[in-house]
Design a protein around this motif. Structure first.
Motif, PDB file in Angstrom:
ATOM      1  N   SER A  42       0.823  -1.207   0.000  1.00 46.00           N
ATOM      2  CA  SER A  42       0.000   0.000   0.000  1.00 46.00           C
ATOM      3  C   SER A  42       0.856   1.257   0.000  1.00 46.00           C
ATOM      4  O   SER A  42       0.501   2.248  -0.624  1.00 46.00           O
ATOM      5  N   SER A  43       2.023   1.212   0.662  1.00 44.02           N
ATOM      6  CA  SER A  43       2.898   2.377   0.623  1.00 44.02           C
ATOM      7  C   SER A  43       3.510   2.531  -0.758  1.00 44.02           C
ATOM      8  O   SER A  43       3.727   3.648  -1.222  1.00 44.02           O
ATOM      9  N   ASP A  44       3.787   1.409  -1.437  1.00 48.66           N
ATOM     10  CA  ASP A  44       4.262   1.476  -2.816  1.00 48.66           C
ATOM     11  C   ASP A  44       3.174   2.047  -3.715  1.00 48.66           C
ATOM     12  O   ASP A  44       3.455   2.820  -4.611  1.00 48.66           O
ATOM     13  N   ASP A  45       1.937   1.653  -3.466  1.00 51.04           N
ATOM     14  CA  ASP A  45       0.812   2.176  -4.231  1.00 51.04           C
ATOM     15  C   ASP A  45       0.717   3.682  -4.056  1.00 51.04           C
ATOM     16  O   ASP A  45       0.544   4.424  -5.028  1.00 51.04           O
ATOM     17  N   ASP A  46       0.810   4.111  -2.810  1.00 50.16           N
ATOM     18  CA  ASP A  46       0.722   5.542  -2.538  1.00 50.16           C
ATOM     19  C   ASP A  46       1.856   6.294  -3.210  1.00 50.16           C
ATOM     20  O   ASP A  46       1.658   7.399  -3.708  1.00 50.16           O
ATOM     21  N   LYS A  47       3.031   5.711  -3.256  1.00 54.30           N
ATOM     22  CA  LYS A  47       4.174   6.365  -3.882  1.00 54.30           C
ATOM     23  C   LYS A  47       3.938   6.554  -5.376  1.00 54.30           C
ATOM     24  O   LYS A  47       4.213   7.612  -5.922  1.00 54.30           O
ATOM     25  N   LEU A  78      -3.900   2.422 -10.963  1.00 55.55           N
ATOM     26  CA  LEU A  78      -5.242   2.615 -10.412  1.00 55.55           C
ATOM     27  C   LEU A  78      -6.250   1.685 -11.072  1.00 55.55           C
ATOM     28  O   LEU A  78      -7.135   1.138 -10.406  1.00 55.55           O
ATOM     29  N   ARG A  79      -6.126   1.510 -12.346  1.00 53.37           N
ATOM     30  CA  ARG A  79      -7.075   0.642 -13.064  1.00 53.37           C
ATOM     31  C   ARG A  79      -6.870  -0.831 -12.700  1.00 53.37           C
ATOM     32  O   ARG A  79      -7.830  -1.588 -12.648  1.00 53.37           O
ATOM     33  N   GLU A  80      -5.647  -1.230 -12.446  1.00 49.73           N
ATOM     34  CA  GLU A  80      -5.387  -2.615 -12.041  1.00 49.73           C
ATOM     35  C   GLU A  80      -5.876  -2.887 -10.633  1.00 49.73           C
ATOM     36  O   GLU A  80      -6.336  -3.985 -10.315  1.00 49.73           O
ATOM     37  N   ARG A  81      -5.779  -1.885  -9.774  1.00 46.28           N
ATOM     38  CA  ARG A  81      -6.112  -2.059  -8.363  1.00 46.28           C
ATOM     39  C   ARG A  81      -7.609  -2.025  -8.092  1.00 46.28           C
ATOM     40  O   ARG A  81      -8.100  -2.726  -7.229  1.00 46.28           O
ATOM     41  N   GLY A  83     -11.456  -2.156  -9.810  1.00 47.07           N
ATOM     42  CA  GLY A  83     -12.292  -2.446 -10.980  1.00 47.07           C
ATOM     43  C   GLY A  83     -13.197  -1.300 -11.375  1.00 47.07           C
ATOM     44  O   GLY A  83     -13.464  -1.088 -12.556  1.00 47.07           O
ATOM     45  N   ALA A  84     -13.673  -0.528 -10.409  1.00 48.08           N
ATOM     46  CA  ALA A  84     -14.565   0.597 -10.707  1.00 48.08           C
ATOM     47  C   ALA A  84     -13.837   1.691 -11.480  1.00 48.08           C
ATOM     48  O   ALA A  84     -14.444   2.414 -12.262  1.00 48.08           O
ATOM     49  N   GLN A  85     -12.533   1.789 -11.297  1.00 51.56           N
ATOM     50  CA  GLN A  85     -11.775   2.831 -11.975  1.00 51.56           C
ATOM     51  C   GLN A  85     -11.342   2.428 -13.379  1.00 51.56           C
ATOM     52  O   GLN A  85     -10.836   3.258 -14.124  1.00 51.56           O
ATOM     53  N   ARG A  86     -11.573   1.176 -13.751  1.00 49.08           N
ATOM     54  CA  ARG A  86     -11.215   0.729 -15.104  1.00 49.08           C
ATOM     55  C   ARG A  86     -12.011   1.467 -16.154  1.00 49.08           C
ATOM     56  O   ARG A  86     -11.524   1.707 -17.256  1.00 49.08           O
ATOM     57  N   GLU A  87     -13.237   1.797 -15.839  1.00 44.81           N
ATOM     58  CA  GLU A  87     -14.123   2.462 -16.799  1.00 44.81           C
ATOM     59  C   GLU A  87     -13.977   3.981 -16.782  1.00 44.81           C
ATOM     60  O   GLU A  87     -14.496   4.657 -17.668  1.00 44.81           O
ATOM     61  N   ALA A  88     -13.289   4.535 -15.788  1.00 48.33           N
ATOM     62  CA  ALA A  88     -13.152   5.990 -15.664  1.00 48.33           C
ATOM     63  C   ALA A  88     -12.234   6.525 -16.755  1.00 48.33           C
ATOM     64  O   ALA A  88     -11.293   5.861 -17.188  1.00 48.33           O
ATOM     65  N   SER A  89     -12.502   7.742 -17.177  1.00 50.27           N
ATOM     66  CA  SER A  89     -11.652   8.382 -18.182  1.00 50.27           C
ATOM     67  C   SER A  89     -10.316   8.774 -17.568  1.00 50.27           C
ATOM     68  O   SER A  89     -10.187   8.884 -16.344  1.00 50.27           O
ATOM     69  N   ASP A  90      -9.338   8.992 -18.432  1.00 54.60           N
ATOM     70  CA  ASP A  90      -8.033   9.439 -17.954  1.00 54.60           C
ATOM     71  C   ASP A  90      -8.156  10.769 -17.213  1.00 54.60           C
ATOM     72  O   ASP A  90      -7.506  10.979 -16.183  1.00 54.60           O
ATOM     73  N   MET A  91      -9.000  11.662 -17.707  1.00 55.43           N
ATOM     74  CA  MET A  91      -9.179  12.972 -17.072  1.00 55.43           C
ATOM     75  C   MET A  91      -9.786  12.808 -15.676  1.00 55.43           C
ATOM     76  O   MET A  91      -9.347  13.466 -14.726  1.00 55.43           O
ATOM     77  N   ALA A  92     -10.771  11.936 -15.552  1.00 54.52           N
ATOM     78  CA  ALA A  92     -11.393  11.712 -14.243  1.00 54.52           C
ATOM     79  C   ALA A  92     -10.378  11.140 -13.253  1.00 54.52           C
ATOM     80  O   ALA A  92     -10.326  11.565 -12.091  1.00 54.52           O
ATOM     81  N   LEU A  93      -9.562  10.201 -13.706  1.00 51.91           N
ATOM     82  CA  LEU A  93      -8.558   9.623 -12.820  1.00 51.91           C
ATOM     83  C   LEU A  93      -7.470  10.642 -12.464  1.00 51.91           C
ATOM     84  O   LEU A  93      -6.987  10.676 -11.327  1.00 51.91           O
ATOM     85  N   ALA A  94      -7.097  11.472 -13.417  1.00 47.45           N
ATOM     86  CA  ALA A  94      -6.099  12.526 -13.127  1.00 47.45           C
ATOM     87  C   ALA A  94      -6.640  13.482 -12.084  1.00 47.45           C
ATOM     88  O   ALA A  94      -5.919  13.900 -11.179  1.00 47.45           O
ATOM     89  N   ARG A  95      -7.889  13.833 -12.183  1.00 45.57           N
ATOM     90  CA  ARG A  95      -8.499  14.721 -11.177  1.00 45.57           C
ATOM     91  C   ARG A  95      -8.574  14.021  -9.816  1.00 45.57           C
ATOM     92  O   ARG A  95      -8.404  14.658  -8.780  1.00 45.57           O
ATOM     93  N   THR A  96      -8.828  12.722  -9.831  1.00 43.77           N
ATOM     94  CA  THR A  96      -8.831  11.961  -8.592  1.00 43.77           C
ATOM     95  C   THR A  96      -7.445  11.973  -7.951  1.00 43.77           C
ATOM     96  O   THR A  96      -7.312  12.118  -6.731  1.00 43.77           O
ATOM     97  N   LEU A  97      -6.407  11.838  -8.774  1.00 42.19           N
ATOM     98  CA  LEU A  97      -5.044  11.895  -8.261  1.00 42.19           C
ATOM     99  C   LEU A  97      -4.765  13.241  -7.600  1.00 42.19           C
ATOM    100  O   LEU A  97      -4.111  13.322  -6.567  1.00 42.19           O
TER     101      LEU A  97
END
Length: 100
Positions: A42-47, A78-81, A83-97
């Motif tokens: 999880s710390s690697d994920d956060d990094k 994020l998409r591998e971790r 499943g709900a984020q697999r369908e999200a757009s790149d822009m939506a995930l970037a904003r989430t980041l």
């Protein structure tokens, strides 16, 4: 008269250096091995996610024109971790980041 003082000074300076070097090597090696063994996935994920924030900001600010390597890695991660984020757009995930 000057030669004995020079010899003593050189010897005095050369003696602590190996001790300092071995002390530094031991402490740095210990901290490096401790960090890798104590780290969790999880710390690697956060990094991965935290390292991508600057790229995500550039991506959002440029309306998707600038795609950094760290952002690409975080999007895949994020998409591998999740499943709900697999369908999200790149822009939506970037904003989430950026919101993290």
């Amino acid at each position: 008269m000057m030669r004995p003082i020079l010899v003593v000074a050189v010897l005095a300076l050369s003696l602590p250096l190996p001790a300092l070097a071995s002390s530094f090597a031991g402490s740095s090696a210990g901290s490096a091995s401790g960090a890798s063994s104590a780290g969790s996935s999880s710390s690697d994920d956060d990094k991965v996610v935290l390292d991508a924030r600057e790229d995500a900001a550039a991506f959002v600010a440029s309306d998707g024109a600038i795609r950094g390597a760290r952002l690409e890695a975080a999007l895949l991660h994020l998409r591998e971790r999740d499943g709900a984020q697999r369908e999200a757009s790149d822009m939506a995930l970037a904003r989430t980041l950026l919101a993290r």
